[in-house]
Design a protein around this motif. Sequence first.
Motif, mmCIF file in Angstrom:
data_model
loop_
_atom_site.group_PDB
_atom_site.id
_atom_site.type_symbol
_atom_site.label_atom_id
_atom_site.label_comp_id
_atom_site.label_asym_id
_atom_site.label_seq_id
_atom_site.Cartn_x
_atom_site.Cartn_y
_atom_site.Cartn_z
ATOM 1 N N UNK A 132 -33.253 11.774 76.172
ATOM 2 C CA UNK A 132 -34.560 11.246 76.560
ATOM 3 C C UNK A 132 -34.652 11.303 78.078
ATOM 4 N N UNK A 133 -35.759 11.860 78.581
ATOM 5 C CA UNK A 133 -35.912 12.051 80.020
ATOM 6 C C UNK A 133 -37.192 11.447 80.574
ATOM 7 N N UNK A 134 -37.348 11.590 81.862
ATOM 8 C CA UNK A 134 -38.541 11.129 82.581
ATOM 9 C C UNK A 134 -38.818 12.157 83.662
ATOM 10 N N UNK A 135 -39.986 12.807 83.568
ATOM 11 C CA UNK A 135 -40.258 13.941 84.456
ATOM 12 C C UNK A 135 -41.545 13.733 85.240
ATOM 13 N N UNK A 151 -35.393 12.451 85.762
ATOM 14 C CA UNK A 151 -35.443 13.144 87.039
ATOM 15 C C UNK A 151 -35.256 12.119 88.153
ATOM 16 N N UNK A 152 -34.490 12.489 89.154
ATOM 17 C CA UNK A 152 -34.297 11.606 90.297
ATOM 18 C C UNK A 152 -33.469 12.292 91.360
ATOM 19 N N UNK A 153 -33.702 11.928 92.610
ATOM 20 C CA UNK A 153 -32.901 12.471 93.694
ATOM 21 C C UNK A 153 -33.247 13.895 94.059
ATOM 22 N N UNK A 154 -34.515 14.258 93.927
ATOM 23 C CA UNK A 154 -34.976 15.555 94.424
ATOM 24 C C UNK A 154 -36.100 15.331 95.424
ATOM 25 N N UNK A 192 -30.051 3.462 83.573
ATOM 26 C CA UNK A 192 -28.686 3.715 83.066
ATOM 27 C C UNK A 192 -28.450 5.203 82.813
ATOM 28 N N UNK A 193 -28.856 6.006 83.781
ATOM 29 C CA UNK A 193 -28.796 7.463 83.626
ATOM 30 C C UNK A 193 -27.389 7.954 83.328
ATOM 31 N N UNK A 194 -27.290 8.846 82.322
ATOM 32 C CA UNK A 194 -26.046 9.569 82.038
ATOM 33 C C UNK A 194 -25.969 10.853 82.862
ATOM 34 N N UNK A 195 -27.118 11.479 83.017
ATOM 35 C CA UNK A 195 -27.263 12.651 83.884
ATOM 36 C C UNK A 195 -28.523 12.440 84.710
ATOM 37 N N UNK A 196 -28.600 13.135 85.836
ATOM 38 C CA UNK A 196 -29.807 13.086 86.659
ATOM 39 C C UNK A 196 -30.413 14.476 86.738
ATOM 40 N N UNK A 197 -31.702 14.560 86.385
ATOM 41 C CA UNK A 197 -32.423 15.792 86.606
ATOM 42 C C UNK A 197 -32.525 16.013 88.105
ATOM 43 N N UNK A 198 -31.801 16.973 88.613
ATOM 44 C CA UNK A 198 -31.654 17.289 90.033
ATOM 45 C C UNK A 198 -30.551 16.405 90.625
ATOM 46 N N UNK A 240 -23.608 13.247 85.617
ATOM 47 C CA UNK A 240 -23.748 14.660 85.957
ATOM 48 C C UNK A 240 -25.072 14.918 86.663
ATOM 49 N N UNK A 241 -25.054 15.866 87.582
ATOM 50 C CA UNK A 241 -26.246 16.254 88.332
ATOM 51 C C UNK A 241 -26.705 17.623 87.860
ATOM 52 N N UNK A 242 -27.948 17.694 87.389
ATOM 53 C CA UNK A 242 -28.531 18.956 86.932
ATOM 54 C C UNK A 242 -29.210 19.625 88.127
ATOM 55 N N UNK A 243 -28.451 20.388 88.871
ATOM 56 C CA UNK A 243 -28.924 20.953 90.142
ATOM 57 C C UNK A 243 -29.607 22.295 89.883
ATOM 58 N N UNK A 244 -30.811 22.438 90.437
ATOM 59 C CA UNK A 244 -31.630 23.636 90.240
ATOM 60 C C UNK A 244 -31.942 24.236 91.608
#
Length: 356
Positions: free
Chosen positions: A180-183, A211-214, A229-235, A255-259
Amino acid sequence: MTAPAERPAGRSAAPRDLRTLPKAHLHLHFTGSMRHATLLELAERDGIRLPDQLVSEWPPQLSAADEKGWFRFQRLYDVARSVLRTEGDVRRLVREAAEDDVADGGRWLEIQVDPSGYAARFGGVTAFTDLVLDAVAEAARATGLGIALVVAANRTRHPLDARTLARLAAQYAGRGVVGFGLSNDERRGRTEDFARAFSIAERAGLALVPHGGELRGPDHVRVCLDELHADRLGHGVRSAEDPAVLERVVAAGVALEVCPVSNVALGVYSDLTSVPLPALLDAGATVALGADDPLLFGSRLAGQYATMRAAHDLPDETLAELARMSFRASRAPSDVVAAGLAGIDAWLDGQTGLAR
């Protein structure tokens, strides 16, 4: 991180073909995965006039340094979404996204979609989710790619809408939905207001991947950790700006999903050499490279690895470790992870061929 000059004895110094490096793809948006040629074809079929930025000026010149810039980006995304008019269009998009990932070495894909953005045309959020999951299963059978869905809420909509989507995602947990995400523009709305939606998803055992930190800096990373309580961060790439925040990300195993290509296209960094991937890796962060929206940024999964190889002179051993981290951060079944890790070792040992 291994220094570029250090090569294990006995291994070729020639760079290996990144398209044959097994990877998991954890940051790919639904409409943004569409092939440019498919966009043009579907628009022509239905007489939809596309802006020049999606035709003669493609890929578009973008910047999200301010809200007007993000609005222009979002407008292009919305125009692209409007060409998806039939169930066949949806199935084609998913199948082609899978084919493109396989061509880039993908073994596992978690594709992110906000069903509310398609509900009006496809009979509601549940009907659309059913359609996408059926298309995912069909594409997986056809391509051999493991595929799962991340349901994402839109932070520009009311938090109650996010709770509705979180309950929807929870209903499909274990049946094709893994997260589940938030964009959308992370500068909009209050992230704290979405905490209850993320609690619903958390209770269902879904990966929490906002999503966070972009577009916002490390302070927003803290909010995503504390409130969602993010498990991964979009970006999450701007964690590098605050050593304390980055240390917390590393300690928590987030984990960081870096694009990289989209970071530069949207004006977060001036060029690819400024993307702080080495700093993240040196700190011990888990990084999974992703393509974000290839339709708007013009670069797919293997391209992210290639740009970081070139920008930071990364050796193949570091690129292989990035690929390993993508599998470990995924929600892929254990057999898919094991096969992916074994394939990465084979790639390093030269069993999949050198770069052409």
